[in-house]
Scaffold this motif. Structure first.
Motif, PDB file in Angstrom:
ATOM      1  N   ASP A  27       0.990  -1.241   0.314  1.00 50.57           N
ATOM      2  CA  ASP A  27      -0.164  -0.161  -0.158  1.00 50.57           C
ATOM      3  C   ASP A  27       0.730   1.180  -0.222  1.00 50.57           C
ATOM      4  OD1 ASP A  27      -1.883   1.791   0.444  1.00 50.57           O
ATOM      5  OD2 ASP A  27      -2.966   1.056   2.124  1.00 50.57           O
ATOM      6  N   LEU A  28       1.265   1.531  -1.517  1.00 47.80           N
ATOM      7  CA  LEU A  28       1.531   3.224  -0.766  1.00 47.80           C
ATOM      8  C   LEU A  28       1.443   4.381  -0.506  1.00 47.80           C
ATOM      9  CD1 LEU A  28       4.374   4.968  -2.569  1.00 47.80           C
ATOM     10  CD2 LEU A  28       2.727   5.434  -4.553  1.00 47.80           C
ATOM     11  N   ALA A  29       0.105   4.526  -0.412  1.00 49.60           N
ATOM     12  CA  ALA A  29      -0.455   5.897   0.722  1.00 49.60           C
ATOM     13  C   ALA A  29       0.089   4.980   2.053  1.00 49.60           C
ATOM     14  CB  ALA A  29      -1.449   5.981   0.334  1.00 49.60           C
ATOM     15  N   ALA A  30      -0.236   4.593   2.184  1.00 48.29           N
ATOM     16  CA  ALA A  30       0.202   3.772   3.724  1.00 48.29           C
ATOM     17  C   ALA A  30       1.150   4.211   3.685  1.00 48.29           C
ATOM     18  CB  ALA A  30      -0.738   2.634   4.336  1.00 48.29           C
ATOM     19  N   ASP A  31       1.915   3.341   3.291  1.00 48.77           N
ATOM     20  CA  ASP A  31       3.804   3.164   3.890  1.00 48.77           C
ATOM     21  C   ASP A  31       4.162   4.715   3.288  1.00 48.77           C
ATOM     22  OD1 ASP A  31       3.845   0.842   3.864  1.00 48.77           O
ATOM     23  OD2 ASP A  31       4.992   0.291   1.914  1.00 48.77           O
ATOM     24  N   ARG A  32       3.816   5.620   2.684  1.00 50.03           N
ATOM     25  CA  ARG A  32       3.912   7.356   2.497  1.00 50.03           C
ATOM     26  C   ARG A  32       3.005   8.285   4.027  1.00 50.03           C
ATOM     27  NH1 ARG A  32       2.519   9.595  -3.962  1.00 50.03           N
ATOM     28  NH2 ARG A  32       4.657   9.116  -4.471  1.00 50.03           N
ATOM     29  N   VAL A  33       2.307   7.411   4.171  1.00 47.25           N
ATOM     30  CA  VAL A  33       1.837   8.585   5.597  1.00 47.25           C
ATOM     31  C   VAL A  33       3.254   8.101   6.328  1.00 47.25           C
ATOM     32  CG1 VAL A  33       0.866   8.732   7.417  1.00 47.25           C
ATOM     33  CG2 VAL A  33      -0.231   8.782   4.586  1.00 47.25           C
ATOM     34  N   ALA A  34       3.568   7.009   6.938  1.00 49.10           N
ATOM     35  CA  ALA A  34       4.134   5.868   7.517  1.00 49.10           C
ATOM     36  C   ALA A  34       5.470   7.109   8.083  1.00 49.10           C
ATOM     37  CB  ALA A  34       4.553   4.134   7.365  1.00 49.10           C
ATOM     38  N   CYS A  35       5.998   7.270   6.029  1.00 47.45           N
ATOM     39  CA  CYS A  35       7.316   8.163   6.265  1.00 47.45           C
ATOM     40  C   CYS A  35       7.885   9.155   6.676  1.00 47.45           C
ATOM     41  CB  CYS A  35       8.029   6.910   4.748  1.00 47.45           C
ATOM     42  SG  CYS A  35       8.087   5.416   4.742  1.00 47.45           S
ATOM     43  N   ASP A  36       6.155   9.585   6.266  1.00 53.60           N
ATOM     44  CA  ASP A  36       5.858  11.336   6.377  1.00 53.60           C
ATOM     45  C   ASP A  36       6.120  11.503   8.259  1.00 53.60           C
ATOM     46  OD1 ASP A  36       5.587  11.661   3.733  1.00 53.60           O
ATOM     47  OD2 ASP A  36       3.762  12.297   4.054  1.00 53.60           O
ATOM     48  N   LYS A  37       5.583  10.499   8.678  1.00 50.40           N
ATOM     49  CA  LYS A  37       5.959  10.587  10.524  1.00 50.40           C
ATOM     50  C   LYS A  37       7.345  10.118  10.366  1.00 50.40           C
ATOM     51  CE  LYS A  37       1.679   9.241  11.042  1.00 50.40           C
ATOM     52  NZ  LYS A  37       0.290   8.516  11.966  1.00 50.40           N
ATOM     53  N   ASP A  38       7.478   9.301   9.963  1.00 48.36           N
ATOM     54  CA  ASP A  38       8.952   9.461  10.646  1.00 48.36           C
ATOM     55  C   ASP A  38      10.367  10.686  10.031  1.00 48.36           C
ATOM     56  OD1 ASP A  38       9.281   7.021  11.080  1.00 48.36           O
ATOM     57  OD2 ASP A  38       9.620   5.678   9.051  1.00 48.36           O
ATOM     58  N   ALA A  39       9.785  11.426   8.899  1.00 43.92           N
ATOM     59  CA  ALA A  39      10.603  12.459   8.541  1.00 43.92           C
ATOM     60  C   ALA A  39       9.820  13.612   9.733  1.00 43.92           C
ATOM     61  CB  ALA A  39      10.489  12.357   7.396  1.00 43.92           C
ATOM     62  N   GLU A  40       8.666  14.010  10.036  1.00 46.49           N
ATOM     63  CA  GLU A  40       8.650  14.944  11.233  1.00 46.49           C
ATOM     64  C   GLU A  40       9.059  14.170  12.272  1.00 46.49           C
ATOM     65  OE1 GLU A  40       4.263  15.200  11.268  1.00 46.49           O
ATOM     66  OE2 GLU A  40       4.182  14.997   9.543  1.00 46.49           O
TER      67      GLU A  40
END
Length: 81
Positions: A27-40
């Motif tokens: 799931d690209l969208a879910a992984d992007r959200v999780a990685c956005d949180k890591d970046a934050e």
């Protein structure tokens, strides 16, 4: 929030296409959200760790790098067409 906007802006400018060869059903969208949180989290940790002088482009570059590493760890690869 600024990091999230930067990540979105950078991905829109470069128009990368993400592929996951290890797990095509990922799931690209879910992984992007999780990685956005890591970046934050990277940005917040820098600020909490007394890295106030590490503002601006350097902090944002570290956040973008953290996002890319996170996506790679989940099996995603950027393809720039």
């Amino acid at each position: 929030m600024r990091v999230l906007l930067l990540c979105v802006a950078l991905s829109a400018c470069a128009a990368p296409r993400w592929v996951n060869l290890q797990n095509p059903a990922a799931d690209l969208a879910a992984d992007r959200v999780a990685c956005d949180k890591d970046a934050e989290r990277v940005v917040r940790l820098n600020r909490l760790g007394g890295m106030a002088e590490k503002q601006g482009l350097q902090t944002e570059a570290e956040a973008v790098g953290a996002h890319r590493r996170c996506m790679a760890a989940r099996g995603w690869r950027e393809l720039n067409d």
